[in-house]
Design a protein around this motif. Structure first.
Motif, PDB file in Angstrom:
ATOM      1  N   ALA A  82       0.831  -1.210   0.000  1.00 12.40           N
ATOM      2  CA  ALA A  82       0.000   0.000   0.000  1.00 12.40           C
ATOM      3  C   ALA A  82       0.864   1.259   0.000  1.00 12.40           C
ATOM      4  CB  ALA A  82      -0.922  -0.009   1.219  1.00 12.40           C
ATOM      5  N   ARG A  83       1.904   1.260   0.821  1.00 15.76           N
ATOM      6  CA  ARG A  83       2.758   2.447   0.898  1.00 15.76           C
ATOM      7  C   ARG A  83       3.569   2.624  -0.389  1.00 15.76           C
ATOM      8  NH1 ARG A  83       3.056   0.648   6.340  1.00 15.76           N
ATOM      9  NH2 ARG A  83       1.899   2.097   7.669  1.00 15.76           N
ATOM     10  N   SER A  84       3.977   1.515  -1.000  1.00 14.77           N
ATOM     11  CA  SER A  84       4.721   1.610  -2.252  1.00 14.77           C
ATOM     12  C   SER A  84       3.856   2.237  -3.343  1.00 14.77           C
ATOM     13  CB  SER A  84       5.206   0.228  -2.696  1.00 14.77           C
ATOM     14  OG  SER A  84       6.127  -0.302  -1.770  1.00 14.77           O
ATOM     15  N   ALA A  85       2.577   1.858  -3.370  1.00 22.06           N
ATOM     16  CA  ALA A  85       1.667   2.439  -4.355  1.00 22.06           C
ATOM     17  C   ALA A  85       1.493   3.934  -4.109  1.00 22.06           C
ATOM     18  CB  ALA A  85       0.314   1.727  -4.297  1.00 22.06           C
ATOM     19  N   GLN A  86       1.361   4.311  -2.829  1.00 20.80           N
ATOM     20  CA  GLN A  86       1.226   5.734  -2.515  1.00 20.80           C
ATOM     21  C   GLN A  86       2.476   6.511  -2.907  1.00 20.80           C
ATOM     22  OE1 GLN A  86       0.400   5.213   1.661  1.00 20.80           O
ATOM     23  NE2 GLN A  86      -1.810   5.502   1.394  1.00 20.80           N
ATOM     24  N   ARG A  87       3.645   5.910  -2.606  1.00 20.56           N
ATOM     25  CA  ARG A  87       4.902   6.588  -2.911  1.00 20.56           C
ATOM     26  C   ARG A  87       5.094   6.730  -4.421  1.00 20.56           C
ATOM     27  NH1 ARG A  87       8.947   5.019   0.648  1.00 20.56           N
ATOM     28  NH2 ARG A  87      10.421   5.967  -0.797  1.00 20.56           N
ATOM     29  N   ALA A  88       4.646   5.717  -5.174  1.00 19.80           N
ATOM     30  CA  ALA A  88       4.799   5.762  -6.629  1.00 19.80           C
ATOM     31  C   ALA A  88       3.996   6.906  -7.236  1.00 19.80           C
ATOM     32  CB  ALA A  88       4.366   4.434  -7.247  1.00 19.80           C
ATOM     33  N   GLY A  89       2.937   7.320  -6.536  1.00 17.75           N
ATOM     34  CA  GLY A  89       2.104   8.409  -7.046  1.00 17.75           C
ATOM     35  C   GLY A  89       2.559   9.781  -6.603  1.00 17.75           C
ATOM     36  N   GLU A  90       3.631   9.868  -5.845  1.00 17.69           N
ATOM     37  CA  GLU A  90       4.122  11.173  -5.400  1.00 17.69           C
ATOM     38  C   GLU A  90       4.738  11.937  -6.577  1.00 17.69           C
ATOM     39  OE1 GLU A  90       6.836  10.321  -2.245  1.00 17.69           O
ATOM     40  OE2 GLU A  90       5.258   9.960  -0.769  1.00 17.69           O
ATOM     41  N   PRO A  91       4.593  13.252  -6.595  1.00 23.98           N
ATOM     42  CA  PRO A  91       5.104  14.030  -7.736  1.00 23.98           C
ATOM     43  C   PRO A  91       6.628  14.043  -7.828  1.00 23.98           C
ATOM     44  CG  PRO A  91       4.279  15.480  -6.004  1.00 23.98           C
ATOM     45  CD  PRO A  91       3.866  14.089  -5.638  1.00 23.98           C
ATOM     46  N   GLU A  92       7.339  13.959  -6.693  1.00 23.20           N
ATOM     47  CA  GLU A  92       8.799  13.985  -6.702  1.00 23.20           C
ATOM     48  C   GLU A  92       9.345  12.681  -6.141  1.00 23.20           C
ATOM     49  OE1 GLU A  92      10.199  17.359  -4.586  1.00 23.20           O
ATOM     50  OE2 GLU A  92       9.277  18.819  -5.950  1.00 23.20           O
ATOM     51  N   PRO A  93      10.296  12.046  -6.831  1.00 24.54           N
ATOM     52  CA  PRO A  93      10.866  10.786  -6.333  1.00 24.54           C
ATOM     53  C   PRO A  93      11.694  11.014  -5.079  1.00 24.54           C
ATOM     54  CG  PRO A  93      12.096  11.564  -8.235  1.00 24.54           C
ATOM     55  CD  PRO A  93      10.915  12.468  -8.088  1.00 24.54           C
ATOM     56  N   ARG A  94      11.618  10.082  -4.155  1.00 20.40           N
ATOM     57  CA  ARG A  94      12.418  10.180  -2.942  1.00 20.40           C
ATOM     58  C   ARG A  94      12.773   8.800  -2.433  1.00 20.40           C
ATOM     59  NH1 ARG A  94       9.076  10.824   2.338  1.00 20.40           N
ATOM     60  NH2 ARG A  94       7.040   9.996   1.765  1.00 20.40           N
ATOM     61  N   LEU A  95      13.804   8.775  -1.613  1.00 21.59           N
ATOM     62  CA  LEU A  95      14.278   7.547  -1.000  1.00 21.59           C
ATOM     63  C   LEU A  95      14.315   7.790   0.501  1.00 21.59           C
ATOM     64  CD1 LEU A  95      15.467   4.823  -2.215  1.00 21.59           C
ATOM     65  CD2 LEU A  95      17.708   5.764  -1.657  1.00 21.59           C
ATOM     66  N   ILE A  96      13.751   6.884   1.281  1.00 21.16           N
ATOM     67  CA  ILE A  96      13.738   7.050   2.737  1.00 21.16           C
ATOM     68  C   ILE A  96      14.751   6.092   3.352  1.00 21.16           C
ATOM     69  CG2 ILE A  96      12.354   6.942   4.839  1.00 21.16           C
ATOM     70  CD1 ILE A  96       9.901   7.496   3.156  1.00 21.16           C
ATOM     71  N   MET A  97      15.717   6.651   4.057  1.00 19.83           N
ATOM     72  CA  MET A  97      16.744   5.855   4.705  1.00 19.83           C
ATOM     73  C   MET A  97      16.580   5.935   6.217  1.00 19.83           C
ATOM     74  SD  MET A  97      20.854   6.134   4.758  1.00 19.83           S
ATOM     75  CE  MET A  97      20.698   7.140   6.203  1.00 19.83           C
ATOM     76  N   ALA A  98      16.565   4.778   6.895  1.00 20.08           N
ATOM     77  CA  ALA A  98      16.408   4.722   8.345  1.00 20.08           C
ATOM     78  C   ALA A  98      17.740   4.396   9.004  1.00 20.08           C
ATOM     79  CB  ALA A  98      15.363   3.668   8.727  1.00 20.08           C
ATOM     80  N   MET A  99      17.987   5.009  10.133  1.00 21.54           N
ATOM     81  CA  MET A  99      19.182   4.714  10.905  1.00 21.54           C
ATOM     82  C   MET A  99      18.966   5.181  12.339  1.00 21.54           C
ATOM     83  SD  MET A  99      21.777   7.748   9.627  1.00 21.54           S
ATOM     84  CE  MET A  99      22.759   7.807  11.124  1.00 21.54           C
ATOM     85  N   LYS A 100      19.623   4.528  13.283  1.00 19.49           N
ATOM     86  CA  LYS A 100      19.611   5.051  14.639  1.00 19.49           C
ATOM     87  C   LYS A 100      20.625   6.183  14.727  1.00 19.49           C
ATOM     88  CE  LYS A 100      22.891   1.618  16.432  1.00 19.49           C
ATOM     89  NZ  LYS A 100      23.080   0.490  17.364  1.00 19.49           N
ATOM     90  N   ALA A 101      20.474   7.055  15.691  1.00 12.80           N
ATOM     91  CA  ALA A 101      21.366   8.200  15.826  1.00 12.80           C
ATOM     92  C   ALA A 101      22.814   7.730  15.919  1.00 12.80           C
ATOM     93  CB  ALA A 101      20.992   9.004  17.072  1.00 12.80           C
TER      94      ALA A 101
END
Length: 289
Positions: A82-101
């Motif tokens: 579901a989130r991938s479909a929502q992200r695919a419809g966003e006007p600007e491409p982005r990449l979300i990177m997770a990390m601990k501090a």
């Protein structure tokens, strides 16, 4: 047999994780009797016993443990779709990177610069999370890629690449009895209270469970714990704390992880940039005091 329903899986996972029908019912927002009936119907449909119940306890059977593992994976896959479909419809491409501090091994700045040089149109969002949260963020689609550390047991459904091997340092307040040493051994730390990280399986661990790095820094400052951490955290700690090399401590490996089977070109380029930067960086782990 009819396919399992999402609601059934959610109900079962709540009971399996809580091992208590009352707490599970409160968690999913229904009364306890209908929750019990839903689990009984699920067992009849599957033809197996998922939970062993007594007047005092609830325990998972082997079939229940299997459904818990597979059910978590299935729900995470649905959320990710579901989130991938929502992200695919966003006007600007982005990449979300997770990390601990402070969990990047010193690679992040150069990695982002290297990636932007090739993918200037892709915005990289850096999401700072608590220890042990990266895997769930990747599985449910809240993140595309993450820095993680090994030893780590929670890599199911993920692909990984090793970036850096780091030695560990003992982090303690300046007033600690060991703070004046040039280096320590694991024997020196025997008897010290150590923090318990998320996902730890040691049932008899005496230390406090860690939720985030801010909490950990406070516990160390107050003298409640001594922590073994990768040497690259040195530059991110308050001056009230000291880092002392522990040459015989197990090493840790900084890794990059992402959902298995991903075919995203922008993710593949990010992984390539990370491995390129890691090869250029001076190896961490000199153990200089």
């Amino acid at each position: 047999m009819d396919p399992l329903e999402v609601r059934e899986l959610r109900y079962f996972i709540a009971v399996a994780e809580e091992l208590h029908f009352g707490r599970a019912a409160e968690r999913v927002g229904i009364a306890q009797p209908p929750l019990s009936r839903a689990i009984q119907r699920l067992e009849r449909r599957l033809g197996v016993t998922l939970l062993e119940r007594s007047s005092r306890s609830v325990r998972l059977t082997t079939a229940g443990e299997t459904l818990l593992d597979e059910g978590r994976t299935a729900l995470a896959a649905m959320a990710r779709a579901a989130r991938s479909a929502q992200r695919a419809g966003e006007p600007e491409p982005r990449l979300i990177m997770a990390m601990k501090a402070a969990g990047d091994g010193g690679l992040l700045s150069e990695l982002l610069a290297t990636y932007r040089a090739r993918y200037a149109d892709v915005h990289v969002d850096v999401h700072i999370c608590g220890p042990g949260e990266q895997a769930s963020l990747l599985r449910d689609g809240h993140a595309d890629v993450a820095f993680m550390h090994s030893p780590q047991r929670d890599f199911a459904g993920l692909d990984t690449v090793d970036l850096l091997v780091e030695h560990q340092v003992a982090v303690m307040p300046r007033h600690h009895r060991l703070a004046g040493r040039d280096r320590l051994s694991m024997a020196d730390l025997a008897g010290e209270t150590m923090p318990v990280w998320p996902g730890a399986r040691s049932a008899d661990a005496a230390g406090p469970r860690i939720r985030d790095t801010g909490q950990l820094a406070q516990l160390i400052t107050w003298g409640h714990v001594v922590a073994l951490l990768p040497e690259s955290v040195r530059d991110h700690l308050p001056r009230s704390l000291v880092c002392t090399p522990v040459p015989d401590a197990p090493t840790t490996t900084l890794m990059l992880a992402w959902p298995a089977g991903s075919r995203s070109p922008k993710l593949a380029a990010f992984v390539h940039a990370a491995t390129t930067v890691a090869r250029r960086v001076k190896p961490v782990g000199s153990l200089d005091p």
